[in-house]
Scaffold this motif. Structure first.
Motif, PDB file in Angstrom:
ATOM      1  N   TYR A  32      16.429 -28.196 -13.185  1.00 16.01           N
ATOM      2  CA  TYR A  32      14.737 -29.375 -13.619  1.00 16.01           C
ATOM      3  C   TYR A  32      14.340 -28.818 -13.062  1.00 16.01           C
ATOM      4  O   TYR A  32      14.243 -29.020 -11.725  1.00 16.01           O
ATOM      5  CB  TYR A  32      15.776 -30.834 -14.276  1.00 16.01           C
ATOM      6  CG  TYR A  32      15.898 -30.629 -15.278  1.00 16.01           C
ATOM      7  CD1 TYR A  32      15.331 -31.408 -16.715  1.00 16.01           C
ATOM      8  CD2 TYR A  32      17.778 -30.737 -14.910  1.00 16.01           C
ATOM      9  CE1 TYR A  32      16.441 -31.660 -17.398  1.00 16.01           C
ATOM     10  CE2 TYR A  32      18.797 -30.576 -16.912  1.00 16.01           C
ATOM     11  CZ  TYR A  32      17.424 -30.846 -18.025  1.00 16.01           C
ATOM     12  OH  TYR A  32      18.185 -31.465 -19.215  1.00 16.01           O
ATOM     13  N   GLU A  80      11.278 -30.162 -17.028  1.00 10.94           N
ATOM     14  CA  GLU A  80      11.166 -31.504 -17.567  1.00 10.94           C
ATOM     15  C   GLU A  80      11.481 -32.180 -16.106  1.00 10.94           C
ATOM     16  O   GLU A  80      11.814 -32.164 -15.410  1.00 10.94           O
ATOM     17  CB  GLU A  80      12.175 -32.500 -18.148  1.00 10.94           C
ATOM     18  CG  GLU A  80      11.921 -32.368 -20.098  1.00 10.94           C
ATOM     19  CD  GLU A  80      13.304 -32.461 -20.472  1.00 10.94           C
ATOM     20  OE1 GLU A  80      13.509 -33.668 -21.216  1.00 10.94           O
ATOM     21  OE2 GLU A  80      14.417 -31.649 -20.679  1.00 10.94           O
ATOM     22  N   GLU A  81      10.712 -33.916 -15.691  1.00  7.25           N
ATOM     23  CA  GLU A  81      11.299 -34.375 -14.943  1.00  7.25           C
ATOM     24  C   GLU A  81      13.302 -35.527 -15.043  1.00  7.25           C
ATOM     25  O   GLU A  81      13.010 -35.862 -15.905  1.00  7.25           O
ATOM     26  CB  GLU A  81      10.400 -34.887 -14.168  1.00  7.25           C
ATOM     27  CG  GLU A  81      10.389 -36.023 -12.476  1.00  7.25           C
ATOM     28  CD  GLU A  81       8.921 -36.238 -12.668  1.00  7.25           C
ATOM     29  OE1 GLU A  81       8.376 -35.925 -12.921  1.00  7.25           O
ATOM     30  OE2 GLU A  81       8.653 -37.144 -11.264  1.00  7.25           O
ATOM     31  N   THR A  83      14.395 -38.767 -14.132  1.00  7.70           N
ATOM     32  CA  THR A  83      13.590 -39.934 -13.828  1.00  7.70           C
ATOM     33  C   THR A  83      14.337 -41.056 -13.004  1.00  7.70           C
ATOM     34  O   THR A  83      14.346 -41.261 -12.915  1.00  7.70           O
ATOM     35  CB  THR A  83      13.121 -40.120 -15.602  1.00  7.70           C
ATOM     36  OG1 THR A  83      13.489 -40.364 -15.946  1.00  7.70           O
ATOM     37  CG2 THR A  83      11.851 -39.500 -15.192  1.00  7.70           C
ATOM     38  N   LYS A  84      15.654 -40.690 -13.377  1.00  8.24           N
ATOM     39  CA  LYS A  84      16.696 -41.405 -12.575  1.00  8.24           C
ATOM     40  C   LYS A  84      17.912 -40.630 -12.820  1.00  8.24           C
ATOM     41  O   LYS A  84      18.545 -39.825 -13.403  1.00  8.24           O
ATOM     42  CB  LYS A  84      17.294 -42.827 -13.729  1.00  8.24           C
ATOM     43  CG  LYS A  84      18.189 -44.415 -13.821  1.00  8.24           C
ATOM     44  CD  LYS A  84      17.495 -44.167 -15.116  1.00  8.24           C
ATOM     45  CE  LYS A  84      19.138 -45.414 -14.923  1.00  8.24           C
ATOM     46  NZ  LYS A  84      19.306 -46.060 -16.569  1.00  8.24           N
ATOM     47  N   TRP A  95      19.439 -38.758 -16.421  1.00  7.59           N
ATOM     48  CA  TRP A  95      18.112 -39.153 -17.173  1.00  7.59           C
ATOM     49  C   TRP A  95      16.709 -38.053 -17.005  1.00  7.59           C
ATOM     50  O   TRP A  95      15.997 -38.394 -15.749  1.00  7.59           O
ATOM     51  CB  TRP A  95      18.184 -40.181 -17.376  1.00  7.59           C
ATOM     52  CG  TRP A  95      19.065 -41.028 -17.822  1.00  7.59           C
ATOM     53  CD1 TRP A  95      19.469 -41.519 -19.273  1.00  7.59           C
ATOM     54  CD2 TRP A  95      19.961 -41.632 -17.249  1.00  7.59           C
ATOM     55  NE1 TRP A  95      20.506 -42.287 -19.139  1.00  7.59           N
ATOM     56  CE2 TRP A  95      21.151 -42.495 -17.976  1.00  7.59           C
ATOM     57  CE3 TRP A  95      20.608 -41.453 -15.971  1.00  7.59           C
ATOM     58  CZ2 TRP A  95      22.012 -42.615 -17.708  1.00  7.59           C
ATOM     59  CZ3 TRP A  95      22.097 -42.178 -15.696  1.00  7.59           C
ATOM     60  CH2 TRP A  95      22.106 -42.824 -16.026  1.00  7.59           C
ATOM     61  N   ALA A  96      16.180 -37.742 -18.433  1.00 10.35           N
ATOM     62  CA  ALA A  96      14.910 -37.363 -17.641  1.00 10.35           C
ATOM     63  C   ALA A  96      13.825 -37.283 -19.435  1.00 10.35           C
ATOM     64  O   ALA A  96      14.826 -37.489 -20.403  1.00 10.35           O
ATOM     65  CB  ALA A  96      14.899 -35.229 -18.543  1.00 10.35           C
ATOM     66  N   GLY A  97      13.508 -38.562 -18.401  1.00  9.77           N
ATOM     67  CA  GLY A  97      13.068 -39.431 -19.472  1.00  9.77           C
ATOM     68  C   GLY A  97      14.370 -40.159 -20.262  1.00  9.77           C
ATOM     69  O   GLY A  97      15.240 -40.993 -20.041  1.00  9.77           O
ATOM     70  N   ASP A  98      14.490 -40.318 -21.689  1.00  9.29           N
ATOM     71  CA  ASP A  98      15.232 -40.673 -22.357  1.00  9.29           C
ATOM     72  C   ASP A  98      16.878 -40.170 -22.255  1.00  9.29           C
ATOM     73  O   ASP A  98      18.039 -39.962 -23.161  1.00  9.29           O
ATOM     74  CB  ASP A  98      15.385 -41.484 -23.765  1.00  9.29           C
ATOM     75  CG  ASP A  98      14.297 -42.776 -23.572  1.00  9.29           C
ATOM     76  OD1 ASP A  98      14.079 -42.824 -22.889  1.00  9.29           O
ATOM     77  OD2 ASP A  98      13.256 -42.320 -24.827  1.00  9.29           O
ATOM     78  N   HIS A  99      16.512 -38.509 -22.238  1.00  6.56           N
ATOM     79  CA  HIS A  99      17.440 -37.923 -22.500  1.00  6.56           C
ATOM     80  C   HIS A  99      18.498 -37.468 -20.930  1.00  6.56           C
ATOM     81  O   HIS A  99      18.833 -37.524 -20.118  1.00  6.56           O
ATOM     82  CB  HIS A  99      16.673 -35.652 -22.037  1.00  6.56           C
ATOM     83  CG  HIS A  99      17.657 -34.941 -22.695  1.00  6.56           C
ATOM     84  ND1 HIS A  99      17.385 -33.655 -21.744  1.00  6.56           N
ATOM     85  CD2 HIS A  99      19.131 -34.576 -22.582  1.00  6.56           C
ATOM     86  CE1 HIS A  99      18.117 -33.273 -21.824  1.00  6.56           C
ATOM     87  NE2 HIS A  99      19.164 -33.509 -22.454  1.00  6.56           N
TER      88      HIS A  99
END
Ligand SMILES: Cc1cc2nc3c(=O)[nH]c(=O)nc-3n(C[C@H](O)[C@H](O)[C@H](O)COP(=O)(O)OP(=O)(O)OC[C@H]3O[C@@H](n4cnc5c(N)ncnc54)[C@H](O)[C@@H]3O)c2cc1C
Length: 306
Positions: A32, A80-81, A83-84, A95-99
């Protein structure tokens, strides 16, 4: 959903070197890139100290080539970043956003961002007079007058380092007192090539088509202004390691650098940290790449054992 063998966060020298090693070990790494694909070197021009390039190489070109090398062996790069993350159990979750991404191992290679003064011209003049790294760029200004801005240990270190290469180092700080340790500040004060200017603030840059030509300064107490001729300004006010996301799962030092044991291992099994994120000391492309190599080999050994 399939579980990755190795997920790498970051595409600077650490992340991409880890990807090259993991891909060649048939671990199909998934990478990522975050908001700065290629990492910090994409913001500079000439890199003259990365071995293998007799005449140097442009930072962005070095990172494009590293990306191509990693992809040649099957690395998958996602722009993608992350995020969690939740590393409380296997498989590790990101997680990359919802992914949602699941992975048996994770290599954190998110780097440490150099803090800057917030001058208007920073993006335009970075690598053309403005710098955040004396070890990287000092040589370009040998036998010239250079300016260092900052008052902590980093600034004292950068000023001392530059004093060995440059004709004169002007150390500017906005307060009369330095935050640096006493010994570092005294060493800078005792250095005949370092001239200290306090309490002065760098307000703006002066430049022409060749790059930086001077600085606009303001006295912090009297408000007096003046211009200072120089072709380089080293902003030495520290770094912010990009480790916030991982804090529950890794130990960090007081500045936020990830603490590792046994080379690149963190306190969470299967999670490794490589590059500037785990290196408060050297912060060079070659050391980041070296740590990336170590992390990939350690991730591979972890997978063999599980
Ligand atoms: C202007 C400048 C000039 C330099 N010149 C030199 C030089 O000449 N020689 C030298 O050896 N070193 C130089 N350096 C230092 C060198 O760039 C760093 O030491 C090196 O890039 C560190 O590599 P890294 O892989 O650890 O991290 P970085 O290069 O910082 O890369 C971090 C990566 O992590 C990604 N990331 C961060 N957070 C997330 C997230 N949440 N999700 C996904 N991805 C994320 C970023 O997008 C980036 O891809 C220079 C640095 C700067 C700023």
């Amino acid at each position: 959903m399939s579980t990755n063998e190795v997920t790498i966060i970051g595409t600077g020298p650490a992340g991409l070197t880890a990807a090259i090693y993991a891909a060649r070990a048939a671990l199909n790494p998934v990478v990522y890139a975050g908001v700065q694909h290629g990492g910090q070197l994409t913001t500079t021009t000439e890199v003259e100290n990365f071995p293998g390039f007799e005449h140097g190489i442009l930072g962005p070109k070095l990172m494009t080539d590293m990306t191509a090398q990693a992809e040649r062996f099957g690395t998958k790069i996602n722009y993608e970043e992350i995020t969690k993350v939740d590393f409380s159990s296997q498989p590790l979750k990101l997680w990359a956003g919802d992914h949602l991404i699941e992975s048996k191992t994770v290599i954190i290679a998110t780097g440490a961002t150099a803090k800057t003064l917030g001058l208007k011209s920073e993006s335009k003049l970075m690598g053309r007079g403005l710098s955040t790294c004396a070890t990287c760029d000092g040589f370009f200004y040998r036998n010239k007058r250079v300016v260092v801005a900052g008052g902590g240990d980093s600034a004292m270190e950068e000023a001392n380092y530059l004093s060995k290469i440059c004709s004169e180092v002007i150390l500017i700080h906005r307060r009369n007192d330095f935050r640096a340790s006493k010994i570092m500040a005294e060493r800078a004060r005792a250095n005949p090539k370092i001239k200290i200017m306090t309490p002065w603030i760098v307000e703006d840059t002066i430049s022409d088509e060749t790059g930086l030509t001077g600085l606009k300064l303001k006295h912090a107490e009297t408000g007096e202004t003046k211009n200072l001729e120089t072709t380089s300004l080293f902003m030495a006010i520290g770094h912010k390691p990009n480790s916030d996301l991982f804090k529950p799962w890794v130990d960090t030092d007081s500045h936020g650098y990830i603490k590792t044991t046994n080379h690149t291992a963190t306190k969470t099994p299967g999670v490794f940290a490589a590059g500037d994120i785990a290196d408060p000391l050297f912060k060079q492309a070659i050391t980041a790449a070296g740590l990336g190599c170590q992390a990939a080999i350690q991730a591979s050994k972890f997978l063999e054992g599980h």
